[in-house]
Design a protein around this motif. Structure first.
Motif, PDB file in Angstrom:
ATOM      1  N   TYR A 235      30.001  41.909  60.804  1.00  0.00           N
ATOM      2  CA  TYR A 235      30.271  43.163  60.100  1.00  0.00           C
ATOM      3  C   TYR A 235      30.126  42.925  58.596  1.00  0.00           C
ATOM      4  CZ  TYR A 235      32.406  44.671  64.529  1.00  0.00           C
ATOM      5  OH  TYR A 235      32.639  44.994  65.843  1.00  0.00           O
ATOM      6  N   PRO A 236      28.914  42.719  58.110  1.00  0.00           N
ATOM      7  CA  PRO A 236      28.751  42.532  56.657  1.00  0.00           C
ATOM      8  C   PRO A 236      29.041  43.833  55.919  1.00  0.00           C
ATOM      9  CG  PRO A 236      26.619  42.709  57.729  1.00  0.00           C
ATOM     10  CD  PRO A 236      27.628  42.659  58.831  1.00  0.00           C
ATOM     11  N   PHE A 237      29.516  43.715  54.685  1.00  0.00           N
ATOM     12  CA  PHE A 237      29.825  44.907  53.921  1.00  0.00           C
ATOM     13  C   PHE A 237      29.466  44.719  52.450  1.00  0.00           C
ATOM     14  CE2 PHE A 237      33.733  42.379  53.612  1.00  0.00           C
ATOM     15  CZ  PHE A 237      33.979  42.408  52.251  1.00  0.00           C
ATOM     16  N   LEU A 238      29.228  45.845  51.812  1.00  0.00           N
ATOM     17  CA  LEU A 238      29.057  45.938  50.364  1.00  0.00           C
ATOM     18  C   LEU A 238      30.024  46.996  49.865  1.00  0.00           C
ATOM     19  CD1 LEU A 238      25.156  46.133  50.226  1.00  0.00           C
ATOM     20  CD2 LEU A 238      26.514  44.171  49.493  1.00  0.00           C
ATOM     21  N   SER A 239      30.665  46.749  48.731  1.00  0.00           N
ATOM     22  CA  SER A 239      31.557  47.762  48.185  1.00  0.00           C
ATOM     23  C   SER A 239      31.533  47.730  46.667  1.00  0.00           C
ATOM     24  CB  SER A 239      32.993  47.561  48.683  1.00  0.00           C
ATOM     25  OG  SER A 239      33.581  46.412  48.123  1.00  0.00           O
ATOM     26  N   THR A 240      31.762  48.892  46.090  1.00  0.00           N
ATOM     27  CA  THR A 240      31.846  49.054  44.641  1.00  0.00           C
ATOM     28  C   THR A 240      33.091  49.858  44.333  1.00  0.00           C
ATOM     29  OG1 THR A 240      29.438  49.058  44.438  1.00  0.00           O
ATOM     30  CG2 THR A 240      30.687  49.919  42.583  1.00  0.00           C
ATOM     31  N   ILE A 241      33.857  49.420  43.334  1.00  0.00           N
ATOM     32  CA  ILE A 241      35.098  50.090  42.975  1.00  0.00           C
ATOM     33  C   ILE A 241      35.101  50.364  41.477  1.00  0.00           C
ATOM     34  CG2 ILE A 241      37.613  49.979  43.051  1.00  0.00           C
ATOM     35  CD1 ILE A 241      37.175  47.643  45.111  1.00  0.00           C
ATOM     36  N   TYR A 242      35.301  51.614  41.131  1.00  0.00           N
ATOM     37  CA  TYR A 242      35.438  52.019  39.735  1.00  0.00           C
ATOM     38  C   TYR A 242      36.871  52.522  39.539  1.00  0.00           C
ATOM     39  CZ  TYR A 242      30.351  51.880  39.668  1.00  0.00           C
ATOM     40  OH  TYR A 242      29.043  51.480  39.760  1.00  0.00           O
ATOM     41  N   ASP A 243      37.625  51.818  38.710  1.00  0.00           N
ATOM     42  CA  ASP A 243      39.007  52.172  38.408  1.00  0.00           C
ATOM     43  C   ASP A 243      39.112  52.490  36.923  1.00  0.00           C
ATOM     44  OD1 ASP A 243      41.823  52.055  37.778  1.00  0.00           O
ATOM     45  OD2 ASP A 243      42.137  51.077  39.707  1.00  0.00           O
ATOM     46  N   SER A 244      39.753  53.627  36.607  1.00  0.00           N
ATOM     47  CA  SER A 244      39.838  54.035  35.211  1.00  0.00           C
ATOM     48  C   SER A 244      40.633  53.061  34.356  1.00  0.00           C
ATOM     49  CB  SER A 244      40.487  55.424  35.120  1.00  0.00           C
ATOM     50  OG  SER A 244      41.780  55.420  35.707  1.00  0.00           O
ATOM     51  N   ASN A 245      41.434  52.206  34.991  1.00  0.00           N
ATOM     52  CA  ASN A 245      42.253  51.253  34.234  1.00  0.00           C
ATOM     53  C   ASN A 245      41.718  49.819  34.293  1.00  0.00           C
ATOM     54  OD1 ASN A 245      44.047  53.343  33.652  1.00  0.00           O
ATOM     55  ND2 ASN A 245      45.262  52.952  35.497  1.00  0.00           N
ATOM     56  N   LYS A 246      40.584  49.620  34.973  1.00  0.00           N
ATOM     57  CA  LYS A 246      40.062  48.268  35.143  1.00  0.00           C
ATOM     58  C   LYS A 246      38.551  48.268  34.988  1.00  0.00           C
ATOM     59  CE  LYS A 246      43.617  47.119  38.619  1.00  0.00           C
ATOM     60  NZ  LYS A 246      43.834  46.694  40.022  1.00  0.00           N
ATOM     61  N   LYS A 247      37.989  47.075  34.969  1.00  0.00           N
ATOM     62  CA  LYS A 247      36.540  46.948  34.970  1.00  0.00           C
ATOM     63  C   LYS A 247      36.002  47.205  36.374  1.00  0.00           C
ATOM     64  CE  LYS A 247      36.380  43.518  31.234  1.00  0.00           C
ATOM     65  NZ  LYS A 247      35.957  42.140  30.853  1.00  0.00           N
ATOM     66  N   PRO A 248      34.751  47.675  36.490  1.00  0.00           N
ATOM     67  CA  PRO A 248      34.167  47.884  37.817  1.00  0.00           C
ATOM     68  C   PRO A 248      34.128  46.583  38.624  1.00  0.00           C
ATOM     69  CG  PRO A 248      32.845  48.955  36.135  1.00  0.00           C
ATOM     70  CD  PRO A 248      33.853  48.107  35.409  1.00  0.00           C
ATOM     71  N   GLU A 249      34.329  46.710  39.930  1.00  0.00           N
ATOM     72  CA  GLU A 249      34.279  45.562  40.826  1.00  0.00           C
ATOM     73  C   GLU A 249      33.151  45.747  41.826  1.00  0.00           C
ATOM     74  OE1 GLU A 249      37.950  44.652  42.752  1.00  0.00           O
ATOM     75  OE2 GLU A 249      39.175  45.077  40.977  1.00  0.00           O
ATOM     76  N   TYR A 250      32.468  44.654  42.135  1.00  0.00           N
ATOM     77  CA  TYR A 250      31.390  44.667  43.121  1.00  0.00           C
ATOM     78  C   TYR A 250      31.684  43.564  44.125  1.00  0.00           C
ATOM     79  CZ  TYR A 250      29.299  47.246  39.275  1.00  0.00           C
ATOM     80  OH  TYR A 250      29.082  48.146  38.261  1.00  0.00           O
ATOM     81  N   ASN A 251      31.796  43.944  45.388  1.00  0.00           N
ATOM     82  CA  ASN A 251      32.191  42.981  46.409  1.00  0.00           C
ATOM     83  C   ASN A 251      31.144  42.913  47.511  1.00  0.00           C
ATOM     84  OD1 ASN A 251      34.833  42.510  45.213  1.00  0.00           O
ATOM     85  ND2 ASN A 251      35.379  44.552  45.979  1.00  0.00           N
TER      86      ASN A 251
END
Length: 839
Positions: A235-251
């Motif tokens: 079950y490979p995955f890609l995710s991106t998270i944009y948080d207004s209080n943090k830097k963007p994360e790429y997993n």
């Protein structure tokens, strides 16, 4: 002694009774598997044996299906899968069809397939298909119930016809665990649920008056020469998270499932990503115990039935807030204290042999976590470890026997690097029923060892229950004991120790409908509580709970609880070392609720209750009510609104310590909660969901405070005032919103987009109104979060088959060159097929 001998002889006699006869269904091998499209024109179905003659088990038992609802089920198998077809007759106007997300039953009829390859009556694998085409699946056992956190990848299709609906299902062997035997007999059961009448039928008759439901499976015979496949799933995955209080994360990462043997599976999450776990329903916590929440992370929800034995595993401990706190010198302040610890990886190995031996191993590692501390004079910043690298382990061995009993041994261990505490807990558990399933005995012995800088503390806990588990009238007796050192909170959850409690329960329930009721149950209890050390009385209570359903599917219920005389609370004073206690007396609660027929477009649930202290020295009084209407605009769209109101006047509780005095206060607590949930399902594969919650609570103390006396009473002789301490009044307000879109792009593969926002405010302005508090909440900075996650399912066997096909010679391929895409002229009437052959 004479009573014990009679009791043991009575139970032993029950073991000698034989189990009921079971229906059998002969299954045949096919060389041409059916197309999973809901059209029963495949050759295999023309010669397959039939399972029919379903009987009702809820609300009434033994009633045959009427002719217009006749149900016909057929099965077949080949080297890769089990195939099932069902023709489910019914009047089209009576068929309930609500579109929902996976594992959500909603207001839909369903057809269920229950498989038990070990045929042991205790370990079922369940597959459900709804009229909407939605799927649900679960693993089930008597000790843990149904676990819908477990998910498999399988194919199904639904087609609506003039006299009912048709289901076709393909269950690959990768979704099942079975032994490598030449001839096999599996447990099998089929269920059919009619939502309009809230009735449920099964192929093999079920007796709800005794035993667990898995004991009533029929038998599937005729399976020969099948081999468990190589169960290697990615079950490979890609995710991106944009948080207004943090830097963007790429997993990027993957979950892996690997079949170590035919019965044992390794599950691992590599570089875990829990960014899309739902918000917790945070509340204001004024009590002495920690606030806890249910698990939201899929890996820790799925396939944990073995690890939940004995309630020693609370998965939220892994990745929770750091266990330590910074040691501050003079002129230092904490500028960054992490609220959670990152999980580096986790794995679990679990399975059960044909002879009923279950083995489970769990391991997780969390990373070292540091807090940032600033010197207010020099502005120098230093970092201090508040949670070291930690390793979490669980080992479970569970032996099942007689189709209804088990004995288990479980050990949990948490090892932390450095000076931090370690924990180890061992439990021996037994759950034994007689052969007739009329009596049940449960026993648990647990020992904890906590390694502290000051040394090792060893604690002990036991639990014993004996109960009558059949018939309309039932009763039980239980005893719980825990010494002062028992502590499982490194990996488990235990609010209190030092107890010696006794309980008696009795109940009456009906299994056959009456003239006006489909269901009715009432149960009562009496509990007597003591401390283990010193052995002293702490309290008692008695009460009852009742619930029932009318013929018109209206649910209603009532409950009462009363604590007579003096009750001794050893926890509210927060002084466990000196065993200080707070005394209250004669508190009673009474409440009730009702819920209208939720098959109708509009339904509503209402509840309310009140409590009071029958004590001339106090004016404690409180009440609450809630209302939850739901409107289903169509089978695809519904909206649910929830409102609850609580008003407690004259409550008393701990405030602070002043020198050697424990200070209590009398307070009024007002709580209002609003919530909205809504979902629009375009079809079983596309769902748009909204969830909103606003929780507001205020606590207003009387100006005069109390000092706790040695006898547990309170007085104001020391004239403590709220002005003598920091303002204890509270205005607590939290808001969170989730908007998500989920697309099942292929079986087992999902694309999820999620938008969230969150607001929080904590102040002392307890006199503010609800709308003034809401205005203050909106003045706070809002946290916006946007994330996208793609998870794709890959089966090793599919990859292997692709390479095999590439080696096929050109002449063989040419035979299929004119059949690359087949147009089905009846496709418009074939609804919600979950196979992706046309892709």
């Amino acid at each position: 002694m004479k009573f014990r001998l009679i009791l043991l002889a009575f139970i032993a006699f029950g073991f000698l009774t034989n189990a009921q006869e079971k229906k059998q269904l002969q299954i045949k091998r096919t060389s041409t598997p059916p197309k999973i499209d809901g059209v029963l024109d495949d050759a295999v179905w023309q010669t397959a044996d039939i399972a029919t003659d379903f009987t009702q088990f809820r609300p009434e038992m033994g009633v045959a299906l009427p002719a217009h609802q006749k149900t016909t089920v057929k099965m077949a198998y080949d080297d890769s899968a089990i195939y099932v077809s069902a023709y489910l007759k019914d009047k089209p106007e009576d068929i309930q069809t609500q579109f929902t997300s996976r594992d959500n039953f909603g207001n839909s009829d369903f057809f269920g397939i229950i498989l038990n390859p070990n045929n042991d009556g205790q370990n079922d694998t369940e597959f459900f298909v709804f009229t909407s085409g939605t799927q649900a699946d679960a693993v089930a056992s008597p000790s843990n119930g149904e676990d819908f956190g477990w998910n498999a990848v399988w194919d199904s299709a639904v087609k609506m016809v003039d006299d009912g609906w048709i289901v076709e299902v393909k269950i690959p062997y990768r979704a099942l665990r079975f032994s490598n035997q030449e001839v096999q007999t599996w447990g099998i059961q089929f269920h059919r649920r009619f939502r309009i009448s809230n009735s449920q039928y099964s192929w093999n008759p079920i007796d709800r008056t005794k035993g667990n439901i898995g004991l009533y499976n029929g038998e599937l015979v005729g399976i020969r020469n099948i081999e468990p496949p190589t169960r290697l799933l990615f079950y490979p995955f890609l995710s991106t998270i944009y948080d207004s209080n943090k830097k963007p994360e790429y997993n990027i990462g993957a979950d892996v499932k690997f079949g170590l043997t035919e019965n044992f599976t390794l599950d691992a999450t590599l570089i875990p990503d829990f960014s899309q776990a739902a918000f917790d329903n945070v509340r204001l916590n004024l009590g002495p115990f920690e606030q806890t929440f249910g698990e939201q992370r899929q890996f820790f929800k799925e396939g944990v039935d073995l690890f939940n034995k004995g309630n020693l595993f609370f998965s939220r401990r892994i990745g929770n807030a750091p266990i330590g706190s910074p040691n501050l010198a003079e002129n230092e302040e904490v500028i960054d204290m992490p609220t959670e610890v990152k999980t580096l990886n986790a794995l679990k190995v679990s399975g059960r042999t044909k002879k009923g031996l279950g083995i489970g191993f769990f391991n997780a590692i969390t990373e070292k976590t540091e807090a940032s501390i600033r010197n207010t004079v020099t502005d120098e910043i230093r970092r201090e470890v508040v949670e070291p690298l930690a390793n979490y382990n669980i080992l479970v061995v569970d032996q099942q026997f007689n189709g209804n009993s088990s004995v288990s041994l479980i050990n949990t261990n948490v090892t932390r690097n450095g000076r931090f505490r370690d924990g180890n807990v061992t439990g021996l558990l037994a759950d034994i029923s007689n052969k007739r399933n009329t009596y049940n005995i449960r026993g648990q012995l647990k020992m904890s060892n906590v390694n502290l800088p000051s040394g090792t503390e060893t604690g002990f806990n036991s639990f014993f229950l004996i109960r009558k588990s059949h018939g309309n009238y039932r009763y039980s007796f239980d005893h719980r004991l825990s010494d002062t050192k028992y502590d499982i909170n490194d990996l488990g959850l235990n609010f209190r120790n030092n107890l010696n409690n006794f309980g008696i329960d009795g109940s009456y329930q009906i299994f056959e409908p009456t003239e006006k009721l489909n269901n009715f149950r009432i149960n009562g209890w009496v509990n007597y509580r003591r401390l283990f050390k010193p052995s002293t009385f702490t309290g008692t209570n008695f009460g009852f709970n009742m619930n029932a359903q009318t013929k018109k599917l209206l649910w209603f219920g009532a409950n009462l609880n009363f604590e007579p005389g003096k009750q001794f609370d050893f926890f509210e004073p927060r002084d466990f070392e000196n065993k200080r206690f707070f005394v209250f007396k004669n508190i009673g609660f009474i409440g009730g609720w009702f819920e209208t027929n939720n098959n109708k477009p509009f339904s509503i649930e209402v509840n309310g209750g009140t409590f009071h202290a029958f004590d001339k020295e106090r004016d404690l009084f409180g009440y609450d009510f809630g209302i939850e209407p739901t409107y289903r605009f169509s089978d695809k769209f519904f909206v649910n609104y929830g409102f609850s109101y609580q008003n407690n006047k004259g409550s008393r509780g701990f405030v602070t310590n002043i020198d050697d005095d424990i200070v209590f206060g009398e307070r009024d607590i007002l709580t209002i909660e609003n919530s909205i949930s809504s979902s629009y399902s375009f079809n079983p594969f596309h769902t748009l969901s909204l969830s909103f919650r606003n929780f507001w609570s205020t606590v207003t103390y009387d100006e005069g405070l109390f000092a706790l006396q040695e006898d547990g009473s309170l007085n104001r002789d020391d004239d403590y005032r709220t002005t003598d301490i920091s303002d204890p009044n509270v205005n607590f307000n939290t808001w969170n919103l989730d908007l998500s879109y989920t697309w099942q792009v292929a079986p087992g593969s999902f694309l999820t987009t999620l938008y969230r926002n969150r607001l929080f405010n904590f102040s002392n302005a307890s006199e503010d109104s609800y709308f003034d508090s809401l205005s203050s909440l909106f003045d706070q900075s809002i946290q916006h979060t946007f994330s996208i996650r793609l998870q794709y399912f890959i089966d090793y066997n599919s990859i292997k088959n692709v390479f095999k096909k590439r080696n096929t010679n050109v002449n063989t391929l040419s035979r299929f060159s004119n059949n690359r895409y087949r147009y089905d002229p009846d496709f418009s009437n074939t609804r919600f097929s979950s196979n992706y052959n046309i892709l």
